[in-house]
Design a protein around this motif. Structure first.
Motif, mmCIF file in Angstrom:
data_model
loop_
_atom_site.group_PDB
_atom_site.id
_atom_site.type_symbol
_atom_site.label_atom_id
_atom_site.label_comp_id
_atom_site.label_asym_id
_atom_site.label_seq_id
_atom_site.Cartn_x
_atom_site.Cartn_y
_atom_site.Cartn_z
ATOM 1 N N THR A 107 28.332 -0.735 11.662
ATOM 2 C CA THR A 107 28.288 -2.431 11.102
ATOM 3 C C THR A 107 27.313 -2.850 11.078
ATOM 4 O O THR A 107 27.906 -3.692 9.809
ATOM 5 N N ALA A 108 25.858 -2.286 11.123
ATOM 6 C CA ALA A 108 24.776 -3.340 10.663
ATOM 7 C C ALA A 108 24.593 -2.844 8.948
ATOM 8 O O ALA A 108 25.116 -1.878 8.385
ATOM 9 N N ARG A 109 23.395 -4.257 8.211
ATOM 10 C CA ARG A 109 23.519 -3.425 7.117
ATOM 11 C C ARG A 109 21.740 -3.604 7.209
ATOM 12 O O ARG A 109 21.139 -4.042 7.539
ATOM 13 N N VAL A 110 22.072 -2.412 6.763
ATOM 14 C CA VAL A 110 20.189 -1.685 6.681
ATOM 15 C C VAL A 110 19.505 -1.172 5.120
ATOM 16 O O VAL A 110 20.185 -0.890 4.696
ATOM 17 N N PHE A 111 18.199 -1.436 5.432
ATOM 18 C CA PHE A 111 17.903 -2.388 3.962
ATOM 19 C C PHE A 111 16.238 -1.007 4.650
ATOM 20 O O PHE A 111 15.469 -1.206 5.560
ATOM 21 N N PRO A 112 15.798 0.258 3.311
ATOM 22 C CA PRO A 112 14.686 0.616 3.505
ATOM 23 C C PRO A 112 13.544 -0.571 2.957
ATOM 24 O O PRO A 112 13.213 -0.703 2.110
ATOM 25 N N GLY A 113 12.702 -0.507 4.313
ATOM 26 C CA GLY A 113 11.581 -1.195 3.762
ATOM 27 C C GLY A 113 9.989 -0.560 2.420
ATOM 28 O O GLY A 113 9.354 -1.192 2.993
ATOM 29 N N VAL A 114 10.465 0.860 2.944
ATOM 30 C CA VAL A 114 9.404 2.170 2.470
ATOM 31 C C VAL A 114 10.228 2.639 1.378
ATOM 32 O O VAL A 114 10.745 2.979 2.164
ATOM 33 N N ASN A 115 9.364 3.179 1.062
ATOM 34 C CA ASN A 115 9.614 4.365 -0.357
ATOM 35 C C ASN A 115 9.302 5.583 0.361
ATOM 36 O O ASN A 115 7.421 5.291 0.845
ATOM 37 N N THR A 116 9.244 6.263 1.245
ATOM 38 C CA THR A 116 8.801 7.866 1.819
ATOM 39 C C THR A 116 8.392 8.941 0.370
ATOM 40 O O THR A 116 9.386 8.750 -0.360
ATOM 41 N N LYS A 117 6.886 9.019 0.247
ATOM 42 C CA LYS A 117 6.866 10.005 -0.268
ATOM 43 C C LYS A 117 6.516 11.531 -0.013
ATOM 44 O O LYS A 117 6.677 11.977 -0.999
ATOM 45 N N PHE A 118 5.485 11.806 0.743
ATOM 46 C CA PHE A 118 5.345 13.189 0.874
ATOM 47 C C PHE A 118 5.151 13.359 2.453
ATOM 48 O O PHE A 118 4.389 12.344 2.812
ATOM 49 N N MET A 119 5.124 14.980 2.991
ATOM 50 C CA MET A 119 4.489 15.053 3.690
ATOM 51 C C MET A 119 3.169 15.752 3.511
ATOM 52 O O MET A 119 2.444 16.783 2.645
ATOM 53 N N GLY A 120 1.735 15.063 3.849
ATOM 54 C CA GLY A 120 0.898 15.466 3.560
ATOM 55 C C GLY A 120 0.120 14.506 4.997
ATOM 56 O O GLY A 120 0.522 14.259 6.458
ATOM 57 N N GLY A 121 -1.204 14.393 4.755
ATOM 58 C CA GLY A 121 -2.795 13.886 5.249
ATOM 59 C C GLY A 121 -3.561 13.580 5.157
ATOM 60 O O GLY A 121 -3.484 12.852 3.631
ATOM 61 N N ALA A 122 -4.049 12.511 5.654
ATOM 62 C CA ALA A 122 -5.166 11.584 5.291
ATOM 63 C C ALA A 122 -6.122 12.370 5.283
ATOM 64 O O ALA A 122 -6.871 12.892 6.530
ATOM 65 N N VAL A 123 -6.801 12.076 3.844
ATOM 66 C CA VAL A 123 -8.360 13.068 2.890
ATOM 67 C C VAL A 123 -9.467 12.547 3.758
ATOM 68 O O VAL A 123 -9.885 12.866 3.541
ATOM 69 N N ALA A 124 -9.200 10.849 2.897
ATOM 70 C CA ALA A 124 -9.997 9.871 3.863
ATOM 71 C C ALA A 124 -9.304 8.977 4.151
ATOM 72 O O ALA A 124 -7.880 8.985 3.941
ATOM 73 N N HIS A 125 -10.133 7.759 4.500
ATOM 74 C CA HIS A 125 -9.816 6.722 4.796
ATOM 75 C C HIS A 125 -8.714 5.516 3.599
ATOM 76 O O HIS A 125 -9.837 5.505 2.829
ATOM 77 N N GLY A 126 -7.507 5.522 3.846
ATOM 78 C CA GLY A 126 -6.947 4.519 3.227
ATOM 79 C C GLY A 126 -6.505 6.213 2.014
ATOM 80 O O GLY A 126 -6.055 5.642 1.322
ATOM 81 N N ILE A 127 -6.526 6.708 1.681
ATOM 82 C CA ILE A 127 -6.006 7.951 1.002
ATOM 83 C C ILE A 127 -4.876 9.400 1.305
ATOM 84 O O ILE A 127 -5.939 9.505 2.426
ATOM 85 N N TRP A 128 -3.863 9.523 1.200
ATOM 86 C CA TRP A 128 -3.652 10.210 1.333
ATOM 87 C C TRP A 128 -3.053 11.676 0.891
ATOM 88 O O TRP A 128 -3.207 11.123 -0.572
ATOM 89 N N SER A 129 -2.270 12.725 1.178
ATOM 90 C CA SER A 129 -2.812 13.219 0.347
ATOM 91 C C SER A 129 -1.379 14.811 0.524
ATOM 92 O O SER A 129 -1.283 15.261 1.919
ATOM 93 N N GLU A 130 -0.713 15.073 -0.429
ATOM 94 C CA GLU A 130 0.960 15.748 0.203
ATOM 95 C C GLU A 130 -0.353 17.658 0.532
ATOM 96 O O GLU A 130 -0.747 17.872 -0.126
ATOM 97 N N ARG A 131 0.744 17.602 1.366
ATOM 98 C CA ARG A 131 0.426 19.044 0.965
ATOM 99 C C ARG A 131 1.638 20.375 1.464
ATOM 100 O O ARG A 131 1.379 21.322 1.701
ATOM 101 N N CYS A 132 2.378 19.726 1.647
ATOM 102 C CA CYS A 132 3.836 20.309 2.479
ATOM 103 C C CYS A 132 5.337 19.864 1.631
ATOM 104 O O CYS A 132 5.470 19.206 1.500
ATOM 105 N N ALA A 133 6.109 20.986 0.683
ATOM 106 C CA ALA A 133 6.911 20.766 0.327
ATOM 107 C C ALA A 133 8.041 21.318 0.912
ATOM 108 O O ALA A 133 9.561 20.848 0.781
ATOM 109 N N GLY A 134 8.375 21.827 2.208
ATOM 110 C CA GLY A 134 8.669 22.037 3.158
ATOM 111 C C GLY A 134 10.141 22.783 2.661
ATOM 112 O O GLY A 134 10.929 22.657 2.955
#
Lengths: 222, 135, 310
Positions: A107-134
């Motif tokens: 019965t809960a009204r649930v909302f997404p607060g983020v947009n899920t982008k990709f599977m990846g890692g941090a290549v530098a502080h504050g910078i992420w990059s995609e690595r896997c398409a699953g």
């Protein structure tokens, strides 16, 4: 990790404008690591919502809660007796979170607060990059340990295409041409002959193209 | 609108800006009433949430007074603060609140006059913007 | 029948040892057949086959196979282009069957420009298989008479299989190897990207000849006459994988007002002359972009007319 980014607050307040009691729900998994959905970000989003309440003269009650993980029923259970206190829940976990909450609390009204982008890692502080398409059938060992399915704009198995220039992809100068990197790496390893071999079409049956996926490990099933 | 008495919270660095504050005091230059000063060891440790909370609790403006880029005791404290202030500006903008209600100022230790001037400047700016609540 | 792989005019011309000359035609951005027929009229009799682009630069146009059929009706031989961006293996194979059934005999297999460049950047791309795999699939359909899944085809499509090669993209050292892969995968002929940097192309050709690739396939050198200095600058800076030397831009500028297009054609003619003599080059692919009406003149001045009738 699963990398996500916060939805614009303007979009979020539009989603929850008709609710008075709102729970901002964080997750200590991937989204904490990529600084978008952990306890700290729960605090920031909750504060922003309260400021919006002040600005628009709404009597908002914004709660904050962060679960160990939102992709595990055992932690979702922790919300029993909490979810019912709110009119709306904004989950800032990856796309899995709002669904697990919705499934457990129908019965809960649930909302997404983020947009899920990709599977990846941090290549530098504050910078992420995609690595896997699953894709469900890993092939990186053919390509010097690098994935052309996830990292080539055209997912070429027999690249690079004619748009590769100075190690950059044709779609944008900021995008690495992974095929350029693959060729260089395989050349350095003296394995160019492996790249010259024709790679046959991939079977996408194990990817999302084969339908929604699940996995059963008999030895773990209780 | 003349009734509007802005409440402003100022975070200031314990190194440079606080010396400026002392100089300012010695020059008998006061900061306007309504500006609440909070001294921090380094502006680099001010989190986004610290900058949002005052707005949540009734402040009409917030500013950070820290070192100049080339004289920060902790190398990059003020730059970090500046980025977080920018983030809060974006959040305010999305909530249809003027981003000018939050600002970063950089000053060196001897600038007592500037320290007082900044406070007045922010007071004047927020006074013109008026109260946050639309209601 | 057995003498030729497809029996297309292009195949016959090349096999007979003639220096081939192919043209290009972009289908209309609408259902207006008159535009297409007008382009066809200019090209008729001037070229051995006409490439029909497939949503080129990811801009929606009339489908390549449909426009190819129109060319056949107009008495021209199409070289049906297919990109991997917009179709999965099911759609590709069914389109190939239909195209062949209606008389299309040449096919150019391409990856396709990313949709980001086009007029529907929001679209989902496919890239189920890549251009290399497409070449191989068309070859297997023809030579083994089977679909990609190994299932037998009732009357297999027999296409003369083309592929593209860009000698100017990076990494340069790998380009000839990728060409070799395409030949091994089943390409009968190759059409290159527009060439402006002749020394670099010669270097590439030497590698291809040394590897024996030009004995296994026919290589047609790509030529696009420059219409203006602006076009040259655009090609130099905005088109990925395009190599336009500064000297060419200077030369075009030096031609003076109103004479740039003529200078562009002159440069193209000089190139064609050079390609005729170049070892391993079996023909020229002229991509006169939205300049089809100048093709008869270029063909004439290049000494390409009349085209061989086989």
């Amino acid at each position: 990790m699963i990398v996500a980014e916060q939805k614009p607050i303007r979009e979020l307040v539009e989603m929850v404008k008709d609710f008075q009691k709102i729970l901002v729900l964080g997750c200590k998994g991937c989204v904490t690591v990529c600084n978008v959905g952990g306890a700290k970000e729960v605090g920031v989003l909750a504060s922003a919502l309260r400021i919006w309440g002040r600005k628009t003269g709404r009597d908002l009650q914004v709660g904050e809660h962060t679960l160990e993980r939102q992709c595990d029923p055992e932690y979702i259970e922790e919300l029993r007796g909490i979810v019912g206190e709110y009119d709306a829940v904004i989950s800032i976990a990856c796309g899995v979170g709002p669904q697990f909450v919705s499934e457990r609390y129908p019965t809960a009204r649930v909302f997404p607060g983020v947009n899920t982008k990709f599977m990846g890692g941090a290549v530098a502080h504050g910078i992420w990059s995609e690595r896997c398409a699953g894709c469900g059938q890993c092939v990186v060992h053919y390509f010097g340990g690098l994935c052309p399915i996830a990292r080539c704009s055209k997912s070429l198995m027999n690249g690079p295409c004619g748009g590769s220039a100075d190690g950059r992809c044709e779609i944008h100068k900021e995008v690495e041409c992974i095929w350029d990197t693959i060729v260089r790496k395989m050349t350095e390893q003296g394995r160019l002959n492996e790249l010259i071999e024709f790679k046959p079409p991939k079977s996408w049956t194990t990817a999302r193209d084969g339908g929604p996926r699940s996995m059963i490990r008999e030895e773990l099933v209780k | 609108m003349s009734e509007f008495k802005p409440r402003i919270l100022a975070f200031y660095c314990a190194n440079c800006a606080s010396s400026a504050a002392n100089v300012s005091e010695s020059m008998s230059l006061g900061v306007p009433a309504g500006v609440k000063m909070v001294q921090v060891p380094c502006t680099g440790r001010i989190e986004t949430l610290h900058l949002l909370k005052p707005f949540e609790e009734g402040a009409d403006g917030v500013y950070v007074a820290g070192c100049q880029e080339d004289s920060c005791r902790y190398m990059s404290g003020i730059l970090k603060a500046e980025k977080r202030v920018a983030q809060v500006k974006r959040i305010l903008e999305e909530l249809d609140i003027e981003p000018g209600r939050i600002e970063t100022f950089k000053l060196s230790a001897g600038k007592g006059f500037r320290f007082a001037e900044i406070a007045s400047e922010m007071m004047k700016r927020v006074q013109e913007l008026g109260p946050i609540s639309g209601g | 029948m057995s003498e030729f792989k497809s029996g297309s005019n292009l195949e016959k011309v090349l096999k007979a040892g003639h220096f081939a000359f192919t043209g290009e035609c972009g289908p209309p951005q609408g259902a207006n057949l008159e535009v297409l027929k007008e382009k066809a009229r200019h090209l008729k009799g001037c070229v051995d086959a006409v490439n029909v682009t497939d949503n080129q630069t990811a801009v929606v146009r009339m489908s390549s196979w449909a426009a190819s059929l129109v060319l056949i009706q107009e008495g021209l031989e199409p070289n049906y282009q297919m990109v991997c961006r917009d179709r999965n293996r099911l759609a590709m194979q069914s389109d190939i069957l239909g195209a062949y059934a209606h008389g299309i005999r040449n096919m150019l297999c391409l990856s396709g420009d990313h949709q980001k460049f086009g007029n529907h950047p929001e679209s989902k791309n496919v890239f189920d298989i890549d251009s290399m795999q497409l070449i191989h699939m068309v070859k297997e359909m023809r030579d083994q008479g089977v679909f990609l899944n190994g299932q037998e085809i009732d009357e297999a499509p027999r296409m003369f299989i083309g592929a593209a090669s860009n000698p100017f993209a990076d990494p340069f050292e790998f380009r000839v190897h990728r060409l070799a892969k395409k030949v091994a995968a089943g390409a009968d002929f190759i059409q290159t990207q527009c060439i402006y940097n002749m020394p670099k192309f010669k270097e590439f050709m030497k590698q291809a000849v040394d590897m024996g690739l030009t004995e296994k396939c026919y290589l047609l050198a790509g030529v696009t006459p420059m219409k203006s200095v602006g076009m040259a600058r655009y090609m130099a800076t905005q088109v990925p994988g395009m190599d336009v030397p500064d000297e060419l831009i200077k030369r075009l500028k030096g031609a003076g007002k109103g004479k740039v297009a003529e200078e562009g054609i002159k440069f193209a003619l000089e190139q064609i002359e050079e390609f005729r003599e170049m070892e391993g080059v079996a023909g020229v692919h002229l991509m006169a972009i939205e300049w089809e009406h100048r093709v008869p003149e270029i063909a004439e001045r290049a000494g390409m007319l009349p085209r061989p009738q086989i």
